[in-house]
Structures are given as structure tokens and as C-alpha cells.
Design a protein around this motif. Structure first.
Motif, PDB file in Angstrom:
ATOM      1  N   LEU A 205      42.484  42.148  63.528  1.00 31.72           N
ATOM      2  CA  LEU A 205      41.382  41.877  64.450  1.00 31.72           C
ATOM      3  C   LEU A 205      41.935  41.554  65.829  1.00 31.72           C
TER       4      LEU A 205
ATOM      5  N   LEU B  42      54.802  38.085  65.715  1.00 30.66           N
ATOM      6  CA  LEU B  42      53.827  37.440  64.837  1.00 30.66           C
ATOM      7  C   LEU B  42      52.827  38.455  64.301  1.00 30.66           C
ATOM      8  N   GLY B  43      52.490  39.414  65.148  1.00 35.96           N
ATOM      9  CA  GLY B  43      51.578  40.457  64.685  1.00 35.96           C
ATOM     10  C   GLY B  43      52.203  41.291  63.581  1.00 35.96           C
TER      11      GLY B  43
ATOM     12  N   ALA C 131      43.856  39.267  55.619  1.00 37.14           N
ATOM     13  CA  ALA C 131      44.698  39.946  56.601  1.00 37.14           C
ATOM     14  C   ALA C 131      45.731  40.820  55.896  1.00 37.14           C
ATOM     15  N   ARG C 132      46.263  40.303  54.782  1.00 30.10           N
ATOM     16  CA  ARG C 132      47.324  41.034  54.089  1.00 30.10           C
ATOM     17  C   ARG C 132      46.836  42.294  53.399  1.00 30.10           C
TER      18      ARG C 132
ATOM     19  N   THR D 166      41.735  33.482  54.263  1.00 27.84           N
ATOM     20  CA  THR D 166      41.846  34.350  55.429  1.00 27.84           C
ATOM     21  C   THR D 166      43.151  35.146  55.456  1.00 27.84           C
ATOM     22  N   HIS D 167      44.275  34.479  55.162  1.00 25.45           N
ATOM     23  CA  HIS D 167      45.534  35.208  55.279  1.00 25.45           C
ATOM     24  C   HIS D 167      45.673  36.282  54.198  1.00 25.45           C
TER      25      HIS D 167
ATOM     26  N   HIS E 158      35.678  33.174  58.551  1.00 23.51           N
ATOM     27  CA  HIS E 158      35.497  32.108  59.549  1.00 23.51           C
ATOM     28  C   HIS E 158      34.280  32.382  60.410  1.00 23.51           C
TER      29      HIS E 158
ATOM     30  N   GLU F 184      54.144  40.225  61.234  1.00 28.34           N
ATOM     31  CA  GLU F 184      54.523  39.396  60.083  1.00 28.34           C
ATOM     32  C   GLU F 184      54.250  40.111  58.753  1.00 28.34           C
ATOM     33  N   LEU F 185      53.218  40.961  58.765  1.00 24.82           N
ATOM     34  CA  LEU F 185      52.811  41.589  57.504  1.00 24.82           C
ATOM     35  C   LEU F 185      53.446  42.942  57.272  1.00 24.82           C
TER      36      LEU F 185
ATOM     37  N   PHE G 214      36.560  37.866  57.980  1.00 20.42           N
ATOM     38  CA  PHE G 214      37.806  37.134  57.710  1.00 20.42           C
ATOM     39  C   PHE G 214      37.557  35.730  57.128  1.00 20.42           C
TER      40      PHE G 214
ATOM     41  N   MET H 129      34.295  37.732  62.542  1.00 21.65           N
ATOM     42  CA  MET H 129      35.011  36.573  62.007  1.00 21.65           C
ATOM     43  C   MET H 129      34.589  36.299  60.560  1.00 21.65           C
TER      44      MET H 129
END
Ligand SMILES: Nc1ncnc2c1ncn2[C@@H]1O[C@H](COP(=O)(O)OP(=O)(O)OP(=O)(O)O)[C@@H](O)[C@H]1O
Ligand SMILES: [Mg+2]
Lengths: 250, 304
Positions: free
Chosen positions: A94, A113-114, A88-89, A84-85, A64, A116-117, A62, A59
Motif C-alpha cells: 500500500l 524496509l519496503g 502484507a506478507r 496486518t503484517h 486498520h 523486507e518481504l 490491512f 486501511m
């Protein structure tokens, strides 16, 4: 032969570098100067007892919680303080501890949603790939995710992470709650992703035996500190490791 | 019977307006788990912006009413959304992660500020708009008593239904709607998937404000008079509607709005107009005691 021999280990250019990272929950320090590298194309695993800080490390990558000291470099970029986002991008996915699927949404929505990128044009292809790994998800695609069995939810969490087409996949105890046959299936899938799709994988596992046999390299975390590292094979042969994490039985 | 039908029509009209405001309460509660106490005043701002733009556009010599309404609608949505966005930036975002009551206090502060600001800028007296949309239809006539539906009532109901449909589509089918629902359920996980949680929350406030501005425009057209205080009264009622429907539930907000509109109208028609506002407060108290999760709400304890 299913274990990976050290000779196949990919050439070392780091995709992830963790350098002297401390992390805190309030006043409690969970990570103490953790350093490790994961190279392009590798499978790296981290083993450690309950409460050692394995999930915290994942975490923290990322943000957190945020790393208090030290740096985290991904693909040459310093991501220590990135939102964080954004992290991810950059192409990291994770499968978090406890799965954290969106219970009140359908299986398909979770997978969307997974994705999205990932570019829209890949969606059908990626969905087909995830469904081929876990056919049960296709059967349940319009069902609320919260009504899936524990094992199915685990598959969904893995599928959701794969939908983002990550270059770097992190999994926090993916075999938890899965039947032995499925554990084997998940580990086979990870090997396949690594070998055929060149995906770099960083894995935390209860199931140290499986993980060490799968991984090119491994780290041992004790009370928030890295105490040992080496190839999966080396660690499997170490007496301390066998005693502490393999139940001595193997 | 005719009297009843007439009140039903009036009640549904009023309920549509409450429902549109209630959506803003319920959406914000859904995504950050807190009540936006400035939302009623956002509605009031929407009404004022509508009225001012209306007078300006008419003053500029535009006389074709559909065009005037379209311009007013767009400008009101835009300006009011900016207010909604600002409320989130000033009152909520800086305090996210602080103790739970802190953002409520700042939001009430925002509410008071907005009321005073409008009072100073626009004066404390009521502002009025001459009737723009007139006419209507007589549905039936019995013994000299007529049941009528006016054009403005028809417009309000149609606009509400259309907006609700668009809105329901956004929530159920678009990436933005999915991001909102995901953020609502697990914001950290949503951000791990690359969703910009701050932006998603901002957009939630903006959408809520846009719907409230439409409610504001319709309120001005329907009643013709507004003052800086309408946001408080309408806000409490819409909030009651959201709680009654089940806070966090979008169909619940609309249903709750209609019920509150009907109760208020029938109360005034059959009992006393004096206590019509008390009716809403009494319902709020009763619902909170006996039905805390509302009509369509999810139970507050959820299996994790
Ligand atoms: N949210 C939190 N707040 C406070 N302390 C926490 C929190 N999460 C973890 N900790 C503490 O941080 C330490 C490391 O926890 P972590 O979850 O990283 O361990 P782990 O190695 O993943 O363990 P496990 O194998 O049981 O999953 C533990 O002592 C734990 O109590
Ligand atoms: Mg853990």
C-alpha cells in the motif's frame, strides 16, 4: 491512444474480494456494507468525494481499522482477521494516504524496509528498477527522507511499495502534490507495471479523469457506500460522474 | 590531581554500568513511548542470576575464571532476557491502546513484585561474592598517592565499549535495527510493510534486559555485594542518565550514564558520600525543568 479499451480487460478471477464490509472509528461508521472485486491483472480505481471512506477501505483491507462485519478474501484466503503484517506478507503493498515515509531514516533505508518481504537476491534488481522509475531517488539515496520535497516523498512512498515485489499494489492518491508532468509519469509507470509486470493495481485518486482513463473498472463510493460501478469508460460517460467528480468540464 | 584522576577512573567505571542500564530505558521509550519502570529490577535480577550461577559453576569445580565468566555471562543474559520478555508480555502488551498511565501502573507493580520475589527467594540480607578478578595496574605514583586502575575496571570498560559497538551496529545496519527504528517512527506503517511489530517490541525489551544483565554481572564483580534493592537505586540513576542524554537517544543514554557516574563519584569524593544519591535526583529534577529533551535528544515537537 492512451485510454484502455474494454476489450483488453483480463479474464475475471478475483484476487481481492471485499464482501459486505462495515468499518468503524469508535462509534462513527465509515464503511457501510462495501462489496467489490478486483481481478488478477486488472487496474481498478475507486473514486469518491472527500470523507467518502476511500482511505478507510484501503486501511481496512490491512486491518486498520478491522472490518466489523463482512469478509475480505485475498487470493482465496480469508484475511479479515489476520494480523496486518501477515496480510502484507501475502503480497499486498500500500502507498498510504499522507505517504507515511520514515522521515528520520535515509531514502535507501526506506527502500530497504519496503524490501523486507522480498527475497534478498532480488534486492539489487528491484532497487535498480525503482531508481529507473524515479532517478531522483538514487541521487538522494543517503539523504534523510524527511528532507525530501513533497513530490520526492511521494515517489519514495511508491518506490518503497514496489520494493516488496507485490502481486497486488494499492495506491491512495499517488498523484497528490505532484507536478502535472510527474503525475503523467506516475500513471505511465502504473500502466507499465500492469502491462509488463502483470501487477494488479487498486487505485484511489482525486484525479478522477486520469484514474478512470487508466482503469479497467471503477467503483464510486459515496458516504461509505458503493453506489456505482462499471468500466472506466462507462463511468467517464455517466452524467452523474462527470458532474460530481470531473468538474463537468471535460 | 592524582586524586582527581583516580576519581575519574572510578567514575567512568560506574558510568559504564549506568550507561548499559540506561540503554534499556531509552530503547523501550523510543519504541513504545513509555518508561519501563521494571527495568531497574531487571538489572537486579541480572545481578542475582550472575551471582547464583557464579557460585554454582564454581561449586561444580570449574576454576578457570575466563570460562566461568563466559558461562555466567551467557546464562545471565538468557535468564534475564526471559524476565524482560515477560515484563513486556504481562505489563505492556495487554494494555497497549489503553490509557497511557495503565501500563506504568502495571510496570510499577511488576517492579514491586520482582523486588519482593527476590527478597523472599534470596533473603533480605546482602549477598556477597568473594573477589574473583583481582589485581590491577598502578598508573602513576606521586608523593605516596597512587593512581590505580584495577583489572575489573579495565574489563568493565572494555566490555561496555564492545557491547556498545555491537549494539550500535545492530541498530544502524541490520534488518532488526531498521525494523526497530521504523516501528518507533510509525508502527502501523511498519506493519503494512510486513514487519511484525509485536515481535520487534518484544525484542527491544529482550535486548534491553540482556544489556542490563551484563551491567548486573559487572556490578556484582565490581562491588561484590548485592541485595534486592539495588535495582531501585541503580534504576533511578540510569533513568536519570537516559533523560539527561535525551530519552530515545542511544548515544545520549551512554553519555548520560557516564556523566551521572562521574558526578556521583566526584560528589562522594569531594563533598559527602551521604548525599551521593541525592545528586542524581537533583540532576533529574534540573534536567526535566531546563532541558526536557536532554543533551542529545530530539526536540519533542517534530514536523510531521
Ligand atoms: N482516524 C479516524 N478517526 C475517526 N474518524 C476518522 C478517522 N479517519 C477517518 N475518519 C472518518 O471516516 C470518514 C472516511 O474518511 P476517509 O479518510 O476514509 O475518507 P477519504 O474518502 O479517504 O477522503 P479524502 O478524499 O479526503 O482522503 C470521514 O468521515 C472521516 O472523518
Ligand atoms: Mg483519503
Amino acid at each position: 491512444m492512451s485510454s484502455t479499451d474494454a476489450g483488453k480487460q483480463p479474464a475475471g478471477r478475483p484476487i481481492l474480494q471485499v464482501q459486505g464490509v462495515d468499518a468503524f472509528y469508535g462509534h462513527i461508521q465509515a464503511l457501510h456494507g462495501v462489496s467489490l472485486d478486483v481481478h488478477y491483472g486488472e487496474i481498478v480505481t475507486m473514486i469518491g468525494a472527500n470523507g467518502a471512506g476511500k482511505s478507510t477501505l484501503m486501511m481496512t483491507i490491512f486491518g486498520h481499522p478491522r472490518a466489523r462485519n463482512g469478509r475480505i478474501i485475498f487470493d482465496g484466503w480469508d484475511i479479515t482477521d489476520e494480523p496486518t503484517h501477515h496480510i502484507a506478507r501475502r503480497g499486498i503493498s500500500l502507498v498510504p494516504e499522507g505517504r507515511r515515509i520514515f522521515q528520520r531514516m535515509t531514502v535507501l533505508e526506506n527502500l530497504q524496509l519496503g524490501a523486507e518481504l522480498a527475497p534478498d537476491s532480488h534486492f539489487d534488481e528491484d532497487l535498480a528498477f525503482v531508481y529507473s522509475l524515479f532517478p531522483v531517488l538514487q541521487k538522494r539515496q543517503n539523504q534523510r527522507a524527511g528532507t525530501l520535497s513533497g513530490g520526492e516523498q511521494q515517489m519514495l512512498a511508491i518506490g518503497r511499495a514496489l520494493m516488496g515485489k507485490p502481486r497486488f499494489l494499492m495506491l491512495d492518491e499517488p498523484s497528490l502534490g505532484l507536478a502535472p508532468l510527474l503525475v503523467q509519469q506516475v500513471f505511465d509507470a502504473l500502466r507499465q507495471l500492469n502491462e509488463e509486470h502483470n501487477m494488479t493495481i487498486f487505485l484511489v485518486e482525486q484525479n478522477a479523469w486520469h484514474a478512470l482513463r487508466l482503469a479497467h473498472r471503477a467503483y464510486v463510493l459515496v458516504n461509505g457506500r458503493v453506489t456505482m460501478s462499471g468500466t472506466g469508460k462507462e463511468l467517464l460517460e455517466k452524467e452523474e460522474v462527470r458532474a460530481a467528480y470531473l468538474g463537468g468540464g471535460h | 590531581m592524582e586524586y582527581f584522576l583516580q576519581q575519574l577512573i572510578n567514575g567512568l567505571t560506574l558510568g559504564s554500568i549506568y550507561g548499559l542500564i540506561a540503554i534499556g530505558y531509552t530503547m523501550v521509550y523510543g519504541i513504545i513511548g513509555m518508561i519501563n519502570f521494571a527495568h531497574g529490577d531487571i538489572f537486579m535480577i541480572g545481578a542475582f542470576v550472575s551471582l547464583i550461577v557464579f557460585l554454582i559453576v564454581i561449586g561444580l569445580g570449574v576454576t578457570w575464571i575466563p570460562l566461568v565468566l563466559l558461562i555466567v555471562l551467557l546464562v545471565a543474559m538468557l535468564v534475564t532476557s526471559a524476565y524482560g520478555w515477560t515484563v513486556e508480555r504481562l505489563a505492556y502488551r495487554p494494555l497497549r491502546g489503553s490509557f497511557r498511565l495503565a501500563p506504568l501502573i502495571t510496570a510499577i507493580g511488576m517492579s514491586i513484585f520482582l523486588q519482593n520475589y527476590v527478597q523472599i527467594a534470596q533473603g533480605a540480607r546482602v549477598k556477597s561474592l568473594p573477589p574473583v578478578i583481582t589485581g590491577g595496574y598502578t598508573l602513576m605514583e606521586v608523593d605516596g598517592f597512587t593512581v590505580q586502575i584495577s583489572n575489573i575496571q579495565i574489563i568493565i570498560m572494555i566490555v561496555t565499549v564492545v557491547l556498545m559497538a555491537i549494539f550500535a551496529y545492530i541498530i544502524a545496519r541490520t534488518p532488526l535495527g531498521r525494523a526497530q527504528r521504523a516501528t518507533e517512527q510509525d508502527a502501523v506503517m511498519a506493519s503494512l510493510l510486513g514487519i511484525n511489530v509485536d515481535r520487534t517490541i518484544s525484542l527491544t525489551f529482550v535486548i534491553g534486559a540482556a544489556l542490563a544483565s551484563v551491567a548486573g554481572l559487572m556490578f556484582v564483580l565490581y562491588y561484590g555485594v548485592i541485595d534486592f534493592y539495588i535495582g531501585f537505586i541503580a534504576g533511578i540513576k540510569a533513568f536519570t542518565a537516559a533523560v539527561l542524554g535525551g530519552i530515545g537517544s542511544l548515544p545520549g543514554a551512554m553519555l548520560g550514564g557516564l556523566i551521572i557516574g562521574l558526578i556521583e563519584t566526584f560528589w562522594s569524593a569531594y563533598f559527602s558520600i551521604e548525599y551521593k544519591d541525592v545528586a542524581a535526583f537533583s540532576i533529574l529534577a534540573i534536567v526535566l525543568i531546563f532541558l526536557p529533551s536532554g543533551l542529545l535528544g530530539k526536540p519533542s515537537v517534530e514536523k510531521v
